[in-house]
Design a protein around this motif. Structure first.
Motif, PDB file in Angstrom:
ATOM      1  N   LEU A  80     -10.287   2.932  -0.328  1.00 28.66           N
ATOM      2  CA  LEU A  80      -9.797   3.964   0.578  1.00 28.66           C
ATOM      3  C   LEU A  80      -8.426   4.475   0.138  1.00 28.66           C
ATOM      4  CD1 LEU A  80     -10.859   2.295   3.946  1.00 28.66           C
ATOM      5  CD2 LEU A  80     -11.953   4.261   2.844  1.00 28.66           C
ATOM      6  N   GLU A  81      -7.597   3.577  -0.367  1.00 34.34           N
ATOM      7  CA  GLU A  81      -6.284   3.984  -0.868  1.00 34.34           C
ATOM      8  C   GLU A  81      -6.437   4.911  -2.074  1.00 34.34           C
ATOM      9  OE1 GLU A  81      -2.058   1.886  -2.196  1.00 34.34           O
ATOM     10  OE2 GLU A  81      -3.959   0.881  -2.642  1.00 34.34           O
ATOM     11  N   LYS A  82      -7.385   4.583  -2.946  1.00 35.07           N
ATOM     12  CA  LYS A  82      -7.617   5.424  -4.124  1.00 35.07           C
ATOM     13  C   LYS A  82      -8.082   6.816  -3.708  1.00 35.07           C
ATOM     14  CE  LYS A  82     -10.172   5.649  -8.483  1.00 35.07           C
ATOM     15  NZ  LYS A  82     -11.157   4.990  -9.368  1.00 35.07           N
ATOM     16  N   LEU A  83      -8.986   6.904  -2.741  1.00 39.78           N
ATOM     17  CA  LEU A  83      -9.444   8.201  -2.257  1.00 39.78           C
ATOM     18  C   LEU A  83      -8.289   9.014  -1.682  1.00 39.78           C
ATOM     19  CD1 LEU A  83     -12.821   7.425  -0.424  1.00 39.78           C
ATOM     20  CD2 LEU A  83     -12.507   8.414  -2.698  1.00 39.78           C
ATOM     21  N   ALA A  84      -7.381   8.325  -0.993  1.00 39.90           N
ATOM     22  CA  ALA A  84      -6.284   9.013  -0.322  1.00 39.90           C
ATOM     23  C   ALA A  84      -5.302   9.642  -1.297  1.00 39.90           C
ATOM     24  CB  ALA A  84      -5.544   8.036   0.601  1.00 39.90           C
ATOM     25  N   HIS A  85      -5.194   9.077  -2.492  1.00 36.38           N
ATOM     26  CA  HIS A  85      -4.180   9.548  -3.435  1.00 36.38           C
ATOM     27  C   HIS A  85      -4.753  10.227  -4.669  1.00 36.38           C
ATOM     28  CE1 HIS A  85      -0.759   7.804  -1.315  1.00 36.38           C
ATOM     29  NE2 HIS A  85      -1.531   6.760  -1.056  1.00 36.38           N
ATOM     30  N   ASP A  86      -6.059  10.257  -4.800  1.00 39.63           N
ATOM     31  CA  ASP A  86      -6.679  10.910  -5.944  1.00 39.63           C
ATOM     32  C   ASP A  86      -6.839  12.401  -5.646  1.00 39.63           C
ATOM     33  OD1 ASP A  86      -8.237  11.865  -8.006  1.00 39.63           O
ATOM     34  OD2 ASP A  86      -9.607  10.147  -8.033  1.00 39.63           O
TER      35      ASP A  86
ATOM     36  N   VAL B 110       4.713   0.612   0.671  1.00 33.42           N
ATOM     37  CA  VAL B 110       5.285  -0.198   1.747  1.00 33.42           C
ATOM     38  C   VAL B 110       4.556  -1.535   1.773  1.00 33.42           C
ATOM     39  CG1 VAL B 110       5.961   1.791   3.129  1.00 33.42           C
ATOM     40  CG2 VAL B 110       3.703   0.766   3.458  1.00 33.42           C
ATOM     41  N   LYS B 111       5.169  -2.501   2.385  1.00 36.08           N
ATOM     42  CA  LYS B 111       4.594  -3.846   2.395  1.00 36.08           C
ATOM     43  C   LYS B 111       4.595  -4.405   3.813  1.00 36.08           C
ATOM     44  CE  LYS B 111       4.900  -8.188  -0.240  1.00 36.08           C
ATOM     45  NZ  LYS B 111       5.672  -8.914  -1.294  1.00 36.08           N
ATOM     46  N   PHE B 112       3.504  -5.043   4.168  1.00 42.09           N
ATOM     47  CA  PHE B 112       3.424  -5.763   5.435  1.00 42.09           C
ATOM     48  C   PHE B 112       2.621  -7.042   5.216  1.00 42.09           C
ATOM     49  CE2 PHE B 112      -0.289  -2.958   5.439  1.00 42.09           C
ATOM     50  CZ  PHE B 112      -1.309  -3.781   5.878  1.00 42.09           C
TER      51      PHE B 112
ATOM     52  N   ILE C  84       0.843  -1.185   0.000  1.00 38.59           N
ATOM     53  CA  ILE C  84       0.000   0.000   0.000  1.00 38.59           C
ATOM     54  C   ILE C  84       0.882   1.240   0.000  1.00 38.59           C
ATOM     55  CG2 ILE C  84      -0.153   0.058   2.530  1.00 38.59           C
ATOM     56  CD1 ILE C  84      -3.061   0.986   2.218  1.00 38.59           C
ATOM     57  N   THR C  85       0.412   2.296  -0.649  1.00 37.60           N
ATOM     58  CA  THR C  85       1.147   3.559  -0.667  1.00 37.60           C
ATOM     59  C   THR C  85       0.621   4.452   0.444  1.00 37.60           C
ATOM     60  OG1 THR C  85       1.439   3.393  -3.066  1.00 37.60           O
ATOM     61  CG2 THR C  85       1.803   5.553  -2.056  1.00 37.60           C
ATOM     62  N   PRO C  86       1.434   4.724   1.464  1.00 38.64           N
ATOM     63  CA  PRO C  86       0.945   5.508   2.617  1.00 38.64           C
ATOM     64  C   PRO C  86       0.899   6.993   2.302  1.00 38.64           C
ATOM     65  CG  PRO C  86       3.249   4.975   2.915  1.00 38.64           C
ATOM     66  CD  PRO C  86       2.832   4.301   1.630  1.00 38.64           C
ATOM     67  N   VAL C  87       0.274   7.736   3.204  1.00 39.92           N
ATOM     68  CA  VAL C  87       0.265   9.195   3.121  1.00 39.92           C
ATOM     69  C   VAL C  87       0.825   9.731   4.425  1.00 39.92           C
ATOM     70  CG1 VAL C  87      -1.733   9.238   1.598  1.00 39.92           C
ATOM     71  CG2 VAL C  87      -2.065   9.452   4.057  1.00 39.92           C
ATOM     72  N   GLY C  88       1.223  11.016   4.393  1.00 42.95           N
ATOM     73  CA  GLY C  88       1.674  11.650   5.616  1.00 42.95           C
ATOM     74  C   GLY C  88       0.531  11.728   6.609  1.00 42.95           C
ATOM     75  N   CYS C  89       0.801  11.494   7.860  1.00 41.54           N
ATOM     76  CA  CYS C  89      -0.255  11.391   8.858  1.00 41.54           C
ATOM     77  C   CYS C  89      -1.113  12.645   8.962  1.00 41.54           C
ATOM     78  CB  CYS C  89       0.346  11.077  10.229  1.00 41.54           C
ATOM     79  SG  CYS C  89       1.049   9.421  10.340  1.00 41.54           S
ATOM     80  N   ARG C  90      -0.526  13.816   8.802  1.00 47.79           N
ATOM     81  CA  ARG C  90      -1.313  15.041   8.985  1.00 47.79           C
ATOM     82  C   ARG C  90      -1.062  16.062   7.874  1.00 47.79           C
ATOM     83  NH1 ARG C  90      -0.173  12.946  13.837  1.00 47.79           N
ATOM     84  NH2 ARG C  90      -1.874  12.732  15.291  1.00 47.79           N
TER      85      ARG C  90
END
Length: 356
Positions: A112-118, A75-77, A59-65
């Motif tokens: 949710l990942e798509k929303l975070a990066h679109d 990142v991978k888990f 998943i591609t994370p975003v900055g927390c704030r």
């Protein structure tokens, strides 16, 4: 864990590379979408890791704030799946359906990942307080933390499943922080239920739908007031593949959503269409939702992640029906006005009677 066949591994590796290159081209043509849909359906992404003891998640994370994506690298888990027939852990037979990663979880996570990066969409998780209902392996809780949530309640009604979620959060956090390999997979103490995952606090706990215990966990500021914008409720509720009437009644899930929802709370849940001979689960869910002034909207399939197509899985968006709430408030105001006028008239008549 049984390794996949070398030919299958080579095929998936090549396919993933192709998908990444097409994603980077930002080609949203109909031909592109058709290609992706056909190839994903043909190789069966749903079952690719269905029998893997350790289910990988990239998943591609975003900055927390931050206000938008920070262009981080993926990142991978891994989360551990438990299959009762393998007798991997004690009480494995008591884990029910919560010990595996279901397709509905992946569809919800990728949406949710798509929303975070679109850039055209809002990151609905950014800085929010999240309640993950029926979290199972904790895959959506971990994803929420990486996508910018401030606090995540990772909940399930089954104690062994909560233990599995805690272990998965612990192991994934070590993996994400590049902790020494010798520490990965180590056990955690029973009382360890709070974790810091890249600045997001995850609390793993048992929660029976509608039992009121979750609201008591909301963080307070220095003056004792809840820190989220709504006074007593959660910001975002997540529920992946929990509408399974053969196993779980629908009403308690509605009870939980109603209990945790304020006027601005939004629930995102994935629903996999399944036949049930007593009633239509989708219609039954909507019927109970209407009784609680909750409206249900289906997210258009074109808004989901096109790399994970599934014709039988939908994402629902559940929120307070503000029109009905406004009508009720207006009705209450009118009733109070009528009572007040009636009381005033009665008092006037009583005064005239005494003056005779």
């Amino acid at each position: 864990m049984q390794e996949p066949h070398p030919i299958a591994s080579a095929f998936f590796a090549s396919h993933d590379e192709t998908i990444e290159s097409r994603r980077s081209d930002n080609d949203s043509s109909a031909q592109q979408r058709t290609f992706v849909s056909n190839i994903r359906n043909s190789i069966g992404w749903r079952t690719r890791f269905a029998s893997a003891t350790m289910h990988p998640v990239q998943i591609t994370p975003v900055g927390c704030r931050t206000l938008q994506s920070d262009n981080s690298s993926p990142v991978k888990f891994h989360v551990r799946q438990v299959f009762p027939e393998h007798n991997q852990i004690k009480q494995a037979s008591n884990l029910g359906t919560g010990a595996t990663v279901w397709p509905g979880s992946i569809i919800l996570l990728r949406y949710l990942e798509k929303l975070a990066h679109d850039p055209q969409q809002q990151n609905v998780l950014l800085g929010k307080v999240i309640a993950d209902l029926g979290s199972g392996t904790a895959i959506t809780s971990l994803a929420s933390a990486l996508l910018g949530a401030r606090l995540v309640f990772c909940t399930d009604g089954c104690d062994p499943v909560v233990d599995l979620a805690r272990q998965n959060i612990h192991s994934a956090n070590l993996e994400l922080t590049n902790t020494d390999e010798s520490l990965k997979g180590t056990s955690i103490e029973k009382e360890d239920c709070q974790f810091d995952v890249r600045g997001c606090k995850i609390i793993a706990k048992r929660y029976l739908w509608g039992d009121s215990t979750l609201l008591q966990e909301l963080p307070n500021d220095n003056e004792g007031n809840p820190m989220n914008t709504d006074t007593t409720q959660i910001d975002i509720i997540l529920s992946a593949d929990c509408i399974v009437p053969k196993l779980y009644p629908i009403k308690p899930l509605i009870d939980a959503i109603d209990e945790l929802s304020g006027n601005e709370t939004i629930t995102y849940l994935s629903y996999e269409q399944r036949y049930y001979n007593e009633y239509n689960p989708s219609e039954e869910f909507r019927r109970h939702a209407r009784l609680r002034n909750l409206k249900v909207e289906v997210v258009p399939s074109c808004e989901l992640n096109e790399f994970y197509p599934a014709n039988d899985i939908e994402i629902w968006k559940v929120s307070r029906d503000k029109i009905n709430l406004e009508e009720e408030d207006q009705f209450d105001t009118e009733q109070k006005t009528k009572v007040s006028v009636s009381q005033e008239k009665n008092n006037h008549e009583a005064l005239l009677w005494r003056m005779r």
